[in-house]
Design a protein around this motif. Structure first.
Motif, PDB file in Angstrom:
ATOM      1  N   UNK A  19      66.255 -49.036   1.452  1.00 43.06           N
ATOM      2  CA  UNK A  19      66.623 -47.738   2.288  1.00 43.06           C
ATOM      3  C   UNK A  19      65.241 -47.219   2.879  1.00 43.06           C
ATOM      4  N   UNK A  20      64.062 -47.698   2.744  1.00 44.35           N
ATOM      5  CA  UNK A  20      62.914 -47.140   3.318  1.00 44.35           C
ATOM      6  C   UNK A  20      62.219 -48.058   4.491  1.00 44.35           C
ATOM      7  N   UNK A  21      61.972 -47.281   5.779  1.00 43.91           N
ATOM      8  CA  UNK A  21      61.496 -47.925   6.565  1.00 43.91           C
ATOM      9  C   UNK A  21      60.084 -47.662   6.855  1.00 43.91           C
ATOM     10  N   UNK A  22      59.166 -48.640   6.645  1.00 40.04           N
ATOM     11  CA  UNK A  22      57.745 -48.647   6.377  1.00 40.04           C
ATOM     12  C   UNK A  22      57.175 -48.465   7.771  1.00 40.04           C
ATOM     13  N   UNK A  23      55.957 -47.608   7.835  1.00 45.20           N
ATOM     14  CA  UNK A  23      55.491 -47.342   9.325  1.00 45.20           C
ATOM     15  C   UNK A  23      54.531 -48.444   9.946  1.00 45.20           C
ATOM     16  N   UNK A  24      54.377 -49.388   8.687  1.00 50.10           N
ATOM     17  CA  UNK A  24      53.420 -50.378   9.241  1.00 50.10           C
ATOM     18  C   UNK A  24      53.616 -51.602   8.351  1.00 50.10           C
ATOM     19  N   UNK A  25      53.126 -52.837   8.618  1.00 48.93           N
ATOM     20  CA  UNK A  25      52.884 -53.955   7.345  1.00 48.93           C
ATOM     21  C   UNK A  25      52.047 -53.481   6.455  1.00 48.93           C
ATOM     22  N   UNK A  26      51.032 -53.034   6.749  1.00 44.41           N
ATOM     23  CA  UNK A  26      49.959 -52.694   5.643  1.00 44.41           C
ATOM     24  C   UNK A  26      50.506 -51.669   4.873  1.00 44.41           C
ATOM     25  N   UNK A  69      52.187 -62.448   4.153  1.00 39.40           N
ATOM     26  CA  UNK A  69      52.014 -63.378   5.199  1.00 39.40           C
ATOM     27  C   UNK A  69      51.951 -62.836   6.550  1.00 39.40           C
ATOM     28  N   UNK A  70      53.154 -61.903   6.589  1.00 34.49           N
ATOM     29  CA  UNK A  70      53.274 -60.992   7.972  1.00 34.49           C
ATOM     30  C   UNK A  70      52.107 -60.169   8.162  1.00 34.49           C
ATOM     31  N   UNK A  71      51.398 -59.569   7.485  1.00 38.19           N
ATOM     32  CA  UNK A  71      50.241 -58.895   7.461  1.00 38.19           C
ATOM     33  C   UNK A  71      48.997 -59.878   8.093  1.00 38.19           C
ATOM     34  N   UNK A  72      48.862 -60.947   7.439  1.00 41.63           N
ATOM     35  CA  UNK A  72      47.656 -61.909   7.762  1.00 41.63           C
ATOM     36  C   UNK A  72      48.228 -62.529   9.237  1.00 41.63           C
ATOM     37  N   UNK A  73      49.309 -62.529   9.635  1.00 42.59           N
ATOM     38  CA  UNK A  73      49.465 -62.823  11.010  1.00 42.59           C
ATOM     39  C   UNK A  73      49.283 -61.678  11.934  1.00 42.59           C
ATOM     40  N   UNK A  74      49.369 -60.501  11.598  1.00 42.05           N
ATOM     41  CA  UNK A  74      48.845 -59.481  12.344  1.00 42.05           C
ATOM     42  C   UNK A  74      47.368 -59.279  12.611  1.00 42.05           C
ATOM     43  N   UNK A  75      46.839 -59.817  11.450  1.00 40.84           N
ATOM     44  CA  UNK A  75      45.327 -59.628  11.606  1.00 40.84           C
ATOM     45  C   UNK A  75      44.618 -60.892  12.402  1.00 40.84           C
ATOM     46  N   UNK A  76      45.530 -62.242  12.157  1.00 41.72           N
ATOM     47  CA  UNK A  76      45.009 -63.330  13.064  1.00 41.72           C
ATOM     48  C   UNK A  76      45.232 -63.424  14.569  1.00 41.72           C
ATOM     49  N   UNK A  77      46.629 -62.559  14.889  1.00 41.49           N
ATOM     50  CA  UNK A  77      47.030 -62.337  16.219  1.00 41.49           C
ATOM     51  C   UNK A  77      46.458 -61.208  16.762  1.00 41.49           C
ATOM     52  N   UNK A  78      45.734 -60.306  16.175  1.00 41.86           N
ATOM     53  CA  UNK A  78      44.974 -58.994  16.705  1.00 41.86           C
ATOM     54  C   UNK A  78      46.108 -58.352  17.486  1.00 41.86           C
ATOM     55  N   UNK A  79      47.380 -58.114  16.618  1.00 41.99           N
ATOM     56  CA  UNK A  79      48.579 -57.222  17.361  1.00 41.99           C
ATOM     57  C   UNK A  79      49.719 -57.020  16.382  1.00 41.99           C
ATOM     58  N   UNK A  80      50.556 -56.149  16.405  1.00 41.93           N
ATOM     59  CA  UNK A  80      51.439 -55.972  15.476  1.00 41.93           C
ATOM     60  C   UNK A  80      52.425 -57.024  15.273  1.00 41.93           C
ATOM     61  N   UNK A  81      53.049 -57.661  14.018  1.00 42.93           N
ATOM     62  CA  UNK A  81      53.574 -58.511  13.812  1.00 42.93           C
ATOM     63  C   UNK A  81      54.920 -58.609  14.748  1.00 42.93           C
ATOM     64  N   UNK A  82      55.538 -57.688  14.847  1.00 43.21           N
ATOM     65  CA  UNK A  82      56.842 -57.757  15.621  1.00 43.21           C
ATOM     66  C   UNK A  82      56.462 -57.800  17.151  1.00 43.21           C
ATOM     67  N   UNK A  83      55.512 -57.534  17.740  1.00 46.65           N
ATOM     68  CA  UNK A  83      54.981 -57.792  19.060  1.00 46.65           C
ATOM     69  C   UNK A  83      54.876 -59.271  19.166  1.00 46.65           C
ATOM     70  N   UNK A  84      54.065 -59.942  18.217  1.00 42.36           N
ATOM     71  CA  UNK A  84      53.621 -61.390  18.280  1.00 42.36           C
ATOM     72  C   UNK A  84      54.843 -62.029  18.347  1.00 42.36           C
ATOM     73  N   UNK A  85      55.957 -61.697  17.302  1.00 44.23           N
ATOM     74  CA  UNK A  85      56.933 -62.562  17.129  1.00 44.23           C
ATOM     75  C   UNK A  85      57.816 -62.388  18.351  1.00 44.23           C
ATOM     76  N   UNK A  86      57.916 -61.169  19.226  1.00 42.21           N
ATOM     77  CA  UNK A  86      58.522 -61.036  20.322  1.00 42.21           C
ATOM     78  C   UNK A  86      57.906 -61.779  21.505  1.00 42.21           C
TER      79      UNK A  86
END
Length: 218
Positions: free
Chosen positions: A155-162, A191-208
């Motif tokens: 039921x929780x929507x987190x503000x960020x992956x971190x 893993x999604x947090x690592x993707x954010x770090x590697x891509x240097x952008x939010x996970x959902x932004x990179x996927x989009x």
């Protein structure tokens, strides 16, 4: 649940259908029999999986050939599932996450065998053993799956992956990374947090940007 006009799938549907006496009596010449069998199988999945409602669709060569719905999208108001009902992706999102990791690997931005901590400048993991993106993707990191304390997390929507990573970052590993297999949604969160770090952008932004924008998805 899907149905293709191939001998293998039709045989599977027929075999399942024959376990149902009512379906077993359907004449072989009835053109609607496969559709009714598929509908019955989908309806049976409601009880088997303990879910309110389900939907399925099959396309062949880009043409929609079957749509099935069963159960309710709103139990209180008794609103049935329809072809336009939206469902959460749930763990299907793991496929997108793994694909994103491979894309970054191909771009030389993510080393699958490097310590995942390298890509987490804003997070400090407590585990002494080094965990790699490859182990996270393969469910071999030792990070536990959901536990009793997580009963209300859905039921929780987190503000960020971190912020989500912080929920489990101090929990003991189940085993040394790379030594065993244990399904873990939390491993994919990391893993999604690592993707954010590697891509240097939010996970959902990179996927989009990297995956979704060129696909015919609404």
């Amino acid at each position: 649940m899907t149905r293709h006009h191939t001998p293998l799938i039709l045989i599977a549907l027929a075999a399942i259908g024959c376990n149902n006496p009512a379906l077993a009596k359907t004449p072989q010449t009835d053109a609607d029999a496969p559709r009714r069998i598929a509908d019955a199988i989908l309806a049976a999945q409601i009880e088997a999986n303990g879910v309110p409602g389900m939907a399925a669709a099959v396309t062949r060569d880009g043409t929609l050939i079957w749509v099935g719905t069963a159960g309710y999208r709103d139990l209180e108001r008794k609103l049935p599932v329809d072809p336009d009902t939206s469902f959460r992706l749930a763990s299907v999102s793991k496929l997108l996450t793994a694909t994103a990791a491979i894309m970054l690997h191909d771009r030389k931005q993510l080393d699958l065998d490097a310590p995942v901590q390298r890509y987490l400048p804003g997070v400090r993991l407590s585990w002494p053993a080094e965990i790699t993106p490859r182990q996270l993707a393969a469910h071999m990191s030792g990070i536990p799956h959901y536990q009793d304390v997580d009963a209300a997390r859905g039921k929780v929507r987190f503000g960020s992956v971190n912020e989500a990573v912080a929920i489990f970052a101090n929990r003991p590993l189940l085993f040394a990374p790379g030594t065993r297999y244990q399904y873990s949604s939390y491993g994919y969160t990391l893993l999604s947090a690592a993707i954010e770090g590697a891509a240097d952008m939010p996970f959902l932004s990179f996927v989009s940007r990297a995956m979704i924008q060129d696909l015919p998805l609404r």
